[in-house]
Design a protein around this motif. Structure first.
Motif: not given
Ligand code: DGJ
Length: 730
Positions: A1-24
């Motif tokens: 589980m975790g939320i990461t912001y990839f600054e260069n790509e301007r991407i947010f990735k919200l992870d649960t154990k088995n899924t990802s939700y991605v916002i750009g």
């Protein structure tokens, strides 16, 4: 589980154990779009998922076709009036009456834990380490409006919860006429959709159809969720079934007017959206004020419909339901509604209690009819004072006598209602919803109190609290038996009449919060003419909800299947009632009624002094069965093996303990086939490597055998026969 912001790509990735939700974030203007939701992704470069170089590009690269960008880009929170002609998530009218909004990225914050939603039910996590939140602030620079999109993910569940807060940063008053809780766009993959529909006594029937072009919507304008439609919806692959395939589920933690939709558009994308129904909604935001939407729940599973249901169950059990009874077995109750209707007195209730106690029943619930001159359903709602003609000796005397028999005591209220024939109406006719100059429509001969007004809600609450303090009352059934209509509030000016529906729901939430705070050990069961208020909002206040007024064991198979699609079995109010059944006139075996009610909270709804001796003699065995299986049923994983709704012959479902050491399967042969061979039944969710024994049999089986080959059940003689299989690790 975790939320990461990839600054260069301007991407947010919200992870649960088995899924990802991605916002750009794209374009120099900073449009925020939805990139991906599904099976978990790795730490890859994901900006390409925004597809900004396709066709029309972004305004930065192709300003002359800005509208084409708006109408194709998967906006994370689509706005109204600028050229995205699909359904918008937000619409705000400014001081000049203009209503176009453009939202772009301003800032974000990622933090452990999760904030509360002011005045609204929402998921929570016990410790900050258990969940993580992204607050993404968007802004409309011209309109001076900010929208904070909040997303949380949890350690233990594959769910993303989200909501929005709209802030007026201008110095003028504006009006929010739409503010949805969640919206996301996804490419169509020959998806089907599931919605729930129904009516009184047949709530939450499952409807699965292909997603067609245009908007398909479920909604309520009843002031509550209602029997008829449900805020839940799912998208699923064509070949998805109970056990396989991709399924996206969406639910709303709210108990009022909702709008939940899918829109399939020209590019064969689907927009999924849920939130407060914008019809008859208009919220005044003065300078600096904000509006908070309810919370929406998104679940993705690639383990079919069953996988989705199990996620919802875990989320609601671990992160929504609260209070003393959250993790506890509930007392087996006997409710006098179908036993007596309005025709009861102290002696009658004590006669029921006397018979119930030795059979293992643990609580007597006194339903409608104990107050004012409530001899039928035509009068007295609002007069929350004990009718001593019926309850001779008073309420405390009755409760004490019931307690002496070893039973707890529970009581019914319908706090939001008022009868035109009541003392309360004589004193406060203006407390009922009525449009001035218009005669309001009655339903069940009653009107609705304007609970959006604090003084009305407080008056009723204090009346209830007085009753509850007057005796040892350990359970409340909170009922609501008509929808809202003829809405007008004497307390609000004309520009704010559009706030009433939502303020009403906030009023109900405030009252229920007060109730469980002032009576922390109380077991609260919500109810609305059966199951019209079976929603995630209510679960925040009451760990169980009455499922339906239809207590027929066979009708309940369909109702409970639809309910369990989203809600945990621990929340489903289910009782054994008398036959012929009061709703459909059907006669089923007492044992079958017990087996079906076991999939819920379990209790009785019958005149125990009048049922046959044969039936009565089965009660000790049933109550023992409840104690034996309830920990498993309440906390385990739910699997559906067969649906009577689909096959018209039999129903089968099971609950497996989290450690997979124990399971309980229920099989109901609704109609016996002529000249049948035995029926094969494949169990689900067991550990293939473990060795199991089915209670009552001498042999053992491998889990893989029970799941792949299954067992064969001899078809019982006669209709409506149930059989339980208790499977334990050998
Ligand atoms: C509707 C409920 O669903 C019933 O169980 C019962 O409480 C009645 N109302 C009482 O009026």
């Amino acid at each position: 589980m975790g939320i990461t912001y990839f600054e260069n790509e301007r991407i947010f990735k919200l992870d649960t154990k088995n899924t990802s939700y991605v916002i750009g974030i794209v374009d120099k203007e900073g449009f925020v779009g939805h990139a991906y939701y599904g099976k978990k992704l790795g730490e890859d470069a994901l900006a390409y998922l925004m597809r900004i170089y396709e066709s029309f590009g972004t305004p930065e690269t192709n300003a002359r076709d800005r509208l084409s960008f708006y109408d194709a880009f998967p906006m994370e929170y689509p706005t109204h009036g600028i050229g995205d002609f699909r359904e918008s998530a937000i619409r705000v009218e400014d001081a000049n009456g203009h209503f176009a909004n453009k939202l772009t990225y301003r800032s974000h914050e990622i933090f452990k834990g999760k904030k509360k939603l002011a005045g609204l039910p929402a998921t929570w996590c016990e410790k900050d380490e258990d969940c993580e939140t992204l607050e993404l602030t968007l802004e409309d620079k011209e309109a001076k409006l900010a929208v904070v999109l909040s997303y949380s993910v949890f350690n233990d569940v594959d769910a993303v919860v989200r909501h929005a807060r709209v802030i007026n940063e201008s110095d003028k008053t504006v009006y929010v006429t739409k503010a949805m809780s969640a919206s996301f766009d996804i490419d169509n993959n020959e998806f089907d959709k599931i919605v729930l529909y129904g009516s009184w006594a047949r709530e939450r029937y499952i409807d699965r159809t292909p997603v067609s072009y245009g908007i398909q919507m479920s909604r309520s304008m009843r002031g509550e969720g209602g029997h008829q439609e449900h805020a839940f919806t799912a998208l699923l692959e064509k070949n998805a079934d109970q056990n396989k395939g991709e399924v996206y589920g969406m639910d709303l933690i709210y108990s009022g007017n909702f709008r939940t939709l899918q829109e399939r558009n020209q590019f064969d994308n689907i927009r999924m959206m849920t939130g407060i129904n914008p019809d008859d909604f208009k919220w005044e935001l003065t300078a600096g004020a904000d509006f908070q939407t309810p919370e929406a729940v998104l679940v993705y599973s690639n383990e079919g419909i069953g996988g989705m249901s199990r996620c919802f169950h875990d989320l609601y059990r671990n992160h929504l339901i609260r209070g003393y009874y959250r993790d506890k077995k509930r007392p087996i109750l006997i409710n006098n509604w179908e036993a007596t209707y309005f025709n009861f007195d102290t002696e009658k209730l004590l006669a029921i209690a006397r018979q119930a106690a030795p059979l293992g029943i643990e609580m007597l619930v006194m339903d409608d009819g104990w107050f004012g001159n409530r001899f039928d359903d035509n009068r007295a709602l609002g007069d929350w004072e004990v009718n001593e003609e019926k309850l001779q000796g008073g309420l405390k005397h009755l409760v004490d006598e019931v307690n002496k028999l070893g039973l707890k005591f529970g009581i019914w209220f319908e706090p939001e209602m008022i009868s035109p024939e009541s003392k309360l109406y004589e004193e406060h006719p203006d407390w009922a919803f009525t449009v001035p100059g218009r005669v309001p429509g009655l339903a069940r001969n009653q009107l609705v109190l304007d609970i959006s007004r604090e003084e009305v809600a407080d008056y009723i609450f204090e009346k209830m609290a007085k009753v509850l303090h007057s005796a040892n009352i350990e359970y409340v059934k909170w009922d609501m038996n008509r929808p809202l209509a003829d809405i007008a509030s004497a307390a609000l000016p004309k520009e704010r009449q559009g706030e009433i529906f939502h303020r009403y729901v906030l009023g109900v939430y405030r009252m229920q919060e007060r109730l469980i705070t002032e009576f922390p050990n109380l077991l609260l069961e919500n109810c609305s003419g059966g199951g019209a208020r079976f929603d995630a909002g209510m679960l925040y206040y009451s760990p169980q909800i009455w499922c339906s007024d239809d207590t027929d064991a066979i009708e309940r198979l369909t109702i409970q299947e639809g309910t369990a699609l989203i809600y945990p079995l621990s929340a489903m109010g289910a009782h054994v009632s008398d036959c012929p059944n009061h709703t459909v006139g059907r006669t089923t075996p007492f044992a079958t009624r017990g087996a079906v009610a076991l999939a819920g909270t379990f209790g009785y709804e019958l005149d125990i002094t009048k049922i046959s001796e044969d039936d009565r003699n089965q009660i000790p065995q049933q109550t023992a069965m409840y104690h034996k299986y309830n920990d498993l049923v309440r906390t385990g994983d739910y699997y559906r093996m067969a649906s009577y709704r689909e096959n018209h012959y039999y129903d089968a479902y099971m609950v497996v303990s989290k450690d997979k050491k124990e399971a309980l399967a229920t099989y109901v042969c609704v109609k016996r086939r002529p000249n049948p061979r035995s029926r094969g039944l494949k169990f689900l969710g067991l550990d293939p490597e473990k060795t199991y024994r089915i209670e009552g049999e001498d042999r053992t089986y491998l889990g893989s055998t029970l799941m792949n080959a299954g067992i064969y059940i001899e078809e019982p003689w006669g209709d409506f026969q149930a059989k339980l299989f208790h499977i334990v690790e050998a």
